[in-house]
Design a protein around this motif. Structure first.
Motif, PDB file in Angstrom:
ATOM      1  N   ARG A 231       0.849  -0.975   0.286  1.00 37.47           N
ATOM      2  CA  ARG A 231      -0.121  -0.052  -0.029  1.00 37.47           C
ATOM      3  C   ARG A 231       1.093   1.501   0.069  1.00 37.47           C
ATOM      4  N   MET A 232       1.940   1.274  -0.323  1.00 35.73           N
ATOM      5  CA  MET A 232       2.758   2.780  -0.512  1.00 35.73           C
ATOM      6  C   MET A 232       3.548   2.086  -2.139  1.00 35.73           C
ATOM      7  N   HIS A 233       4.154   3.251  -2.155  1.00 35.74           N
ATOM      8  CA  HIS A 233       5.304   3.289  -3.409  1.00 35.74           C
ATOM      9  C   HIS A 233       5.869   4.657  -3.450  1.00 35.74           C
ATOM     10  N   GLN A 234       6.970   4.821  -4.271  1.00 33.86           N
ATOM     11  CA  GLN A 234       7.962   6.182  -4.099  1.00 33.86           C
ATOM     12  C   GLN A 234       7.874   6.558  -5.583  1.00 33.86           C
ATOM     13  N   GLU A 235       7.960   8.137  -4.496  1.00 29.56           N
ATOM     14  CA  GLU A 235       8.024   9.439  -6.078  1.00 29.56           C
ATOM     15  C   GLU A 235       9.255   9.880  -5.919  1.00 29.56           C
ATOM     16  N   GLN A 310      13.045  11.878  -2.741  1.00 30.33           N
ATOM     17  CA  GLN A 310      12.313  10.227  -3.321  1.00 30.33           C
ATOM     18  C   GLN A 310      11.573  10.491  -2.090  1.00 30.33           C
ATOM     19  N   ASP A 311      10.419  10.159  -1.856  1.00 23.86           N
ATOM     20  CA  ASP A 311       9.142  10.596  -0.963  1.00 23.86           C
ATOM     21  C   ASP A 311       8.071   8.990  -1.016  1.00 23.86           C
ATOM     22  N   CYS A 312       7.767   8.482   0.073  1.00 25.14           N
ATOM     23  CA  CYS A 312       6.778   7.610  -0.047  1.00 25.14           C
ATOM     24  C   CYS A 312       5.154   8.185  -0.361  1.00 25.14           C
ATOM     25  N   MET A 313       4.319   7.260  -0.967  1.00 27.52           N
ATOM     26  CA  MET A 313       3.269   7.704  -1.269  1.00 27.52           C
ATOM     27  C   MET A 313       2.034   6.404  -1.100  1.00 27.52           C
ATOM     28  N   SER A 314       0.979   6.980  -0.226  1.00 22.63           N
ATOM     29  CA  SER A 314       0.729   5.716  -0.099  1.00 22.63           C
ATOM     30  C   SER A 314      -0.671   6.196  -0.539  1.00 22.63           C
ATOM     31  N   ILE A 315      -1.140   4.394  -0.705  1.00 22.12           N
ATOM     32  CA  ILE A 315      -2.147   4.265  -1.144  1.00 22.12           C
ATOM     33  C   ILE A 315      -3.819   4.799  -1.572  1.00 22.12           C
ATOM     34  N   ASP A 316      -3.987   5.898  -0.180  1.00 20.83           N
ATOM     35  CA  ASP A 316      -5.260   6.307  -0.440  1.00 20.83           C
ATOM     36  C   ASP A 316      -4.436   7.551  -0.280  1.00 20.83           C
ATOM     37  N   LYS A 317      -3.156   8.569  -0.463  1.00 24.44           N
ATOM     38  CA  LYS A 317      -2.773   9.899  -0.217  1.00 24.44           C
ATOM     39  C   LYS A 317      -3.039  10.358   1.105  1.00 24.44           C
ATOM     40  N   VAL A 318      -3.368   9.040   2.552  1.00 24.03           N
ATOM     41  CA  VAL A 318      -3.326  10.009   3.616  1.00 24.03           C
ATOM     42  C   VAL A 318      -1.471   9.161   4.153  1.00 24.03           C
ATOM     43  N   PRO A 319      -1.137   9.829   5.261  1.00 21.50           N
ATOM     44  CA  PRO A 319      -0.115   8.840   5.592  1.00 21.50           C
ATOM     45  C   PRO A 319      -0.543   8.260   6.929  1.00 21.50           C
ATOM     46  N   GLY A 376     -11.049   5.350  -1.694  1.00 19.38           N
ATOM     47  CA  GLY A 376      -9.719   5.658  -1.974  1.00 19.38           C
ATOM     48  C   GLY A 376      -9.110   3.970  -1.560  1.00 19.38           C
ATOM     49  N   VAL A 377      -8.431   3.753  -0.856  1.00 17.99           N
ATOM     50  CA  VAL A 377      -7.800   2.572  -1.035  1.00 17.99           C
ATOM     51  C   VAL A 377      -8.072   1.293  -1.907  1.00 17.99           C
ATOM     52  N   ALA A 378      -9.824   1.531  -2.476  1.00 21.18           N
ATOM     53  CA  ALA A 378     -10.249   0.365  -3.015  1.00 21.18           C
ATOM     54  C   ALA A 378      -9.758   1.128  -4.328  1.00 21.18           C
TER      55      ALA A 378
END
Ligand SMILES: Cc1cc2nc3c(=O)[nH]c(=O)nc-3n(C[C@H](O)[C@H](O)[C@H](O)COP(=O)(O)OP(=O)(O)OC[C@H]3O[C@@H](n4cnc5c(N)ncnc54)[C@H](O)[C@@H]3O)c2cc1C
Length: 486
Positions: A231-235, A310-319, A376-378
């Protein structure tokens, strides 16, 4: 110059861990999140020890743009749609509180970190529709902002939102002050986590036994439980440091695809953008694209440096801030800041310090890491899936046609060598550095980043230099180095 803050601030050095120890609270990672958490715990009379793999602030914090802002792109409309108005207001309130907390702390402690209040602008050069919707959503979240029509803006800008009472600072000067009374070990890489015994092991084999553990190491290296890798990638984004006669009073972010960002610091302009998912820069030339773009604003800029981060991007834009996993007691996490780690670290460290000191959970909070039931997650999980599958399987089945001798000097890429697929960087003298292209984290296929001469993982964002040494988490192992060939 490759990093503005490091060039303007000398941080103290700390020893590495040289024996086994017992601590009350172990914090893994000495970036802003870990440091602020240790600071807040200390204020509550609790003792935390920071274990940092390299030097403090050598990760993303050392390369941040240092905007203290709640204007996080087109976020509030998204949150109202995918969570609820109540949760969007919680997000807005936490960020607002964080900005105020910076100002109060800096004034109270008289911290010389060039903090300045300013306005934060979001603008688009393409459409005004999204910004107008965002403005309405921000108003619903009780944010102090105004909409600026095309006629009030420089030529080529379709619309903008101005948020008042935001800030900017030199993050390392801020850190230099707040670390004064903290216990820190540098060059202490935590490689193993024994969840049953709350025991950490360093790369040198020393053991850290802790009552409580906080993962503030950017992308957690533990895969299960927690499953952050799903549930997280990096950008990644690229920046130019320029000397500039015009000092910008305010801070700016373009909400279009390239995500251009501007701020001034002292005599410098920081201009960034050309963002992409880590591992997705096969074509390169990101710095040149930035230079071309900057010329359209200012023909006379004088570039003195460049860098990317780069930073960690959560799957639903919330930390993700709270308990690492429902199945692990006394283990906490702060991650997934989506490039807004200044405010997220400030309010996130309050959440963790409160949870540790009063034993409560934050189950009903939008930031609770075990949330999984939002739209958002789905939606995002559907988008995220193909990346992992591509990275994990399909690419490995292709043996490339390119042979080693076809690679140009100063270039890298995936080639066929002795009938096998390998990664090669050929330096300007023709020496070849041959590595495996399999990421040691979870086995994804790495891709070559020509701008940084690095091997980058498109699944979770681990990065390695051309010799295979780790540059970025979550991998805790170097890449397999096959051979150096003259
Ligand atoms: C291009 C860009 C611009 C940005 N600009 C802004 C901005 O203007 N405003 C804003 O609010 N945010 C911004 N951000 C986001 C912000 O900089 C980050 O979210 C924040 O710095 C992350 O802090 P951190 O402490 O979580 O991570 P880091 O700063 O990366 O710190 C993590 C630390 O943990 C250490 N570590 C990792 N693994 C281990 C291990 N196994 N053992 C021990 N130590 C370990 C690392 O060495 C590192 O020092 C930006 C991000 C990017 C990419």
């Amino acid at each position: 110059m490759d990093a503005l803050w490091k060039n303007t601030t000398d941080l103290p050095d700390y020893e590495s861990l040289k024996s086994n120890i017992n601590v009350d609270i172990a914090i893994i990672g000495g970036g802003l999140a870990g440091i602020l958490t240790a600071y807040k715990l200390k204020e509550k009379g609790l003792n935390a020890v920071i274990f940092e793999a390299d030097k403090i602030c050598s990760g993303t914090t050392g390369y941040t743009t240092g905007k203290i802002s709640l204007a996080h792109g087109l976020i509030y409309n998204y949150l109202i749609d995918n969570f609820s108005l109540e949760q969007a207001v919680e997000y807005a309130d936490c960020n607002k509180k964080a900005i105020n907390e910076y100002e109060e702390l800096i004034n109270k402690e008289n911290i010389d970190c060039e903090f300045e209040k300013c306005s934060s602008y979001l603008y688009s050069a393409l459409y005004d529709y999204n910004l107008k919707e965002e403005f309405k959503a921000a108003k619903k979240c009780n944010l102090e902002c105004e909409y600026l029509e095309e006629s009030e803006l420089p030529k080529g800008i379709k619309g903008a939102i101005k948020y008042k009472n935001q800030g900017k600072f030199n993050p390392l000067k801020f850190v230099k002050h707040i670390i004064k009374d903290l216990k820190i070990y540098e060059h202490t890489f935590i490689k193993e986590f024994d969840e049953q015994n709350k025991l950490l092991t360093t790369d040198k084999g020393y053991k850290v036994k802790a009552d409580k553990i906080v993962f503030a190491c950017h992308y957690p290296f533990v895969n299960s439980p927690g499953y952050y890798f799903l549930r997280m990638h990096q950008e990644r984004s690229y920046f130019l440091i320029c000397e500039n006669k015009k000092k910008l009073k305010n801070i700016y972010l373009n909400v279009d695809e390239k995500g251009y960002s501007f701020r001034s610091y002292d005599k410098y302009l920081l201009f960034g953008g050309e963002k992409h998912r880590t591992g997705g820069n096969k074509e390169g030339y990101k710095y040149n694209l930035l230079r071309e773009k900057l010329k359209t604003f200012d023909k006379n800029y004088n570039e003195v440096g460049h860098y990317s981060t780069q930073d960690c991007m959560s799957i639903d834009k919330v930390p993700y801030i709270g308990l690492f996993s429902d199945s692990l007691k006394d283990i906490y996490v702060l991650t997934g800041f989506n490039k807004w780690g200044m405010t997220s670290s400030m309010f996130g460290s309050d959440i963790i310090a409160d949870m540790i000191s009063n034993g409560l959970d934050n189950k009903n909070s939008i930031f609770c890491p075990s949330r999984f039931d939002t739209k958002g997650v789905a939606k995002s999980a559907i988008k995220e899936g193909p990346y992992s599958i591509k990275g994990l399987s399909k690419e490995f089945l292709n043996i490339p046609n390119t042979e080693l001798d076809k690679l140009l000097l100063g270039h890298g890429g995936v080639v066929k060598y002795n009938g096998k697929k390998v990664g090669v960087y050929k330096d300007e003298d023709g020496k070849c550095y041959i590595v495996s292209t399999k990421c040691p984290h979870l086995g994804c296929e790495l891709s070559w980043n020509p701008d940084e001469k690095s091997w980058d993982c498109p699944c979770h964002g681990s990065r390695f230099d051309y010799m295979g040494n780790i540059i970025n988490d979550p991998s805790v192992e170097n890449l397999e180095f096959i051979e150096k060939k003259q």
